[in-house]
Enzyme design. Structure first.
Site, mmCIF file in Angstrom:
data_model
loop_
_atom_site.group_PDB
_atom_site.id
_atom_site.type_symbol
_atom_site.label_atom_id
_atom_site.label_comp_id
_atom_site.label_asym_id
_atom_site.label_seq_id
_atom_site.Cartn_x
_atom_site.Cartn_y
_atom_site.Cartn_z
ATOM 1 C CB THR A 152 -1.915 5.864 4.494
ATOM 2 O OG1 THR A 152 -2.899 6.038 3.488
ATOM 3 C CG2 THR A 152 -1.166 7.149 4.665
ATOM 4 N NE ARG A 199 -8.343 7.907 -4.807
ATOM 5 C CZ ARG A 199 -7.788 7.685 -3.619
ATOM 6 N NH1 ARG A 199 -6.506 7.412 -3.528
ATOM 7 N NH2 ARG A 199 -8.492 7.741 -2.519
ATOM 8 C CB SER A 205 -0.930 0.011 1.215
ATOM 9 O OG SER A 205 -0.182 -0.082 2.398
ATOM 10 N N GLY A 228 -7.067 5.835 5.269
ATOM 11 C CA GLY A 228 -8.379 5.374 4.826
ATOM 12 C C GLY A 228 -8.795 5.997 3.515
HETATM 13 N N1 GLY Z 1 -5.614 7.535 2.175
HETATM 14 C C1 GLY Z 1 -4.982 7.176 0.999
HETATM 15 C C2 GLY Z 1 -5.774 7.347 -0.202
HETATM 16 O O1 GLY Z 1 -6.984 7.495 -0.138
HETATM 17 O O2 GLY Z 1 -5.195 7.330 -1.270
#
Ligand code: GLY
Length: 332
Positions: free
Chosen positions: A190, A218, A88, A242
């Site tokens: 994150t 995005r 991630s 999140g």
């Molecule tokens: N919190 C990380 C994201 O939404 O990309």
């Protein structure tokens, strides 16, 4: 012509005094409800999720050696960025739905200087690029190709960030193309870190590969100062994890810091920010957001919509994982 020369030609060099853009609000007037500590305090580091344990270790070495909180948070989250097994953040991050690994990061110091990169490809440590944006340009945020060109001009090297296992997971996902990606313990999304150094100064950092299988292009909350991260050295700092869209809508981390300014504890401030998200959305079902906050007194707190959010806290005594408080169980 490299970017740095471009900046110099246009008089935007360090010498011109434009470097170090301040994006904090004035902290001269402190609320009567809270007394910010002045002078050195006990160093402390907090960071999101279990991967924060290793990140804290690296950051703590910097602090123990007398380094700044800014150096500590940068070096700390770089550990997670460079871990190919973490899917991630950084290298090994899960790609977007078209197979591109795109990275977002931001950093903020005790003076309110900040820098960020978004939609950055093929650079392993976006947090270090974000710091260069803060220190070497008059800007706060660089994105996409421009961010990559800037990184290369600063000596960063291109690298393929799509590991075999991330590619395999993406190909597996493509069989069904289910765009709903719940952020839970398995997809923790994150690393955000807040640190106070021996001089009593606070800095913060946030970095991610974003939501797995997101739309190409995005960008989440992670490079948005005030959303994923905010530091006010007189009050404290906050960071988020999140679903970034929900964090951006309430400018979450800035809200948490402002609530601490009003006198709320870090825990209560995080709770109120989560409640604000719930209030502002028709439904948060299946969507996770968590906030982590640290005030100048070294008190921390975390609160999330769903269970499973935890954070690593490093002090002189220990580096341990602490469960945040939450509203819903995933089974609700
Ligand atoms: N919190 C990380 C994201 O939404 O990309």
């Amino acid at each position: 012509m490299i970017r740095r020369n471009f900046l110099k030609i246009f008089g935007w060099s360090t010498a011109a005094g434009f470097v170090g853009v301040s994006c904090t609000e004035s902290t001269k007037e402190s609320s009567p409800k809270i007394k910010a500590e002045s002078g050195p305090s006990q160093p402390i580091i907090v960071s999101t999720w279990k991967h924060g344990i290793e990140a804290n270790e690296a950051a703590w070495k910097v602090i123990q050696a007398g380094g700044s909180a800014l150096d500590a948070v940068e070096k700390g989250v770089m550990v997670t960025e460079s871990d190919p097994n973490n899917q991630s953040v950084g290298l090994g991050g899960l790609p977007d739905r078209d197979g591109n690994v795109t990275l977002d990061a931001c950093i903020m110091n005790h003076k309110g200087d900040c820098g960020a990169v978004a939609f950055l490809k093929e650079i392993e440590n976006p947090i270090a690029v974000a710091r260069k944006v803060m220190e070497e340009t008059p800007h706060v945020l660089l994105v996409g190709q421009g961010a990559q060109e800037f990184a290369l001009s600063q000596g960063f090297e291109k690298k393929n960030l799509l590991t075999d296992s991330a590619r395999k997971a993406w190909l597996e996902w493509k069989k069904n193309e289910n765009y709903v990606t719940p952020v839970n313990v398995e997809n923790h999304d994150t690393i955000s870190m807040l640190a106070i150094d021996k001089a009593g100064n606070m800095s913060g950092a946030c970095t991610t590969s974003g939501l797995a299988y997101k739309m190409h292009g995005r960008v989440g909350d992670s490079p948005i100062i005030g959303a994923s991260l905010f530091v006010d050295n007189a009050i404290g700092g906050a960071c988020a994890t999140g679903v970034g869209e929900m964090v951006i809508r309430i400018v979450g981390s800035h809200l948490v810091v402002e609530l601490m300014r009003q006198g709320y504890t870090p825990q209560k401030a995080c709770q109120l920010a989560v409640e604000r998200i719930i209030e502002k959305h028709d439904s948060v079902k299946g969507k996770q957001v968590g906030f982590l906050a640290l005030n100048k007194q070294g008190e921390s707190g975390a609160y999330s919509i769903y269970e499973g959010f935890n954070y690593a806290k490093q002090t002189q005594e220990s580096n341990s994982l602490i469960d945040g408080v939450y509203i819903h169980k995933w089974s609700d």
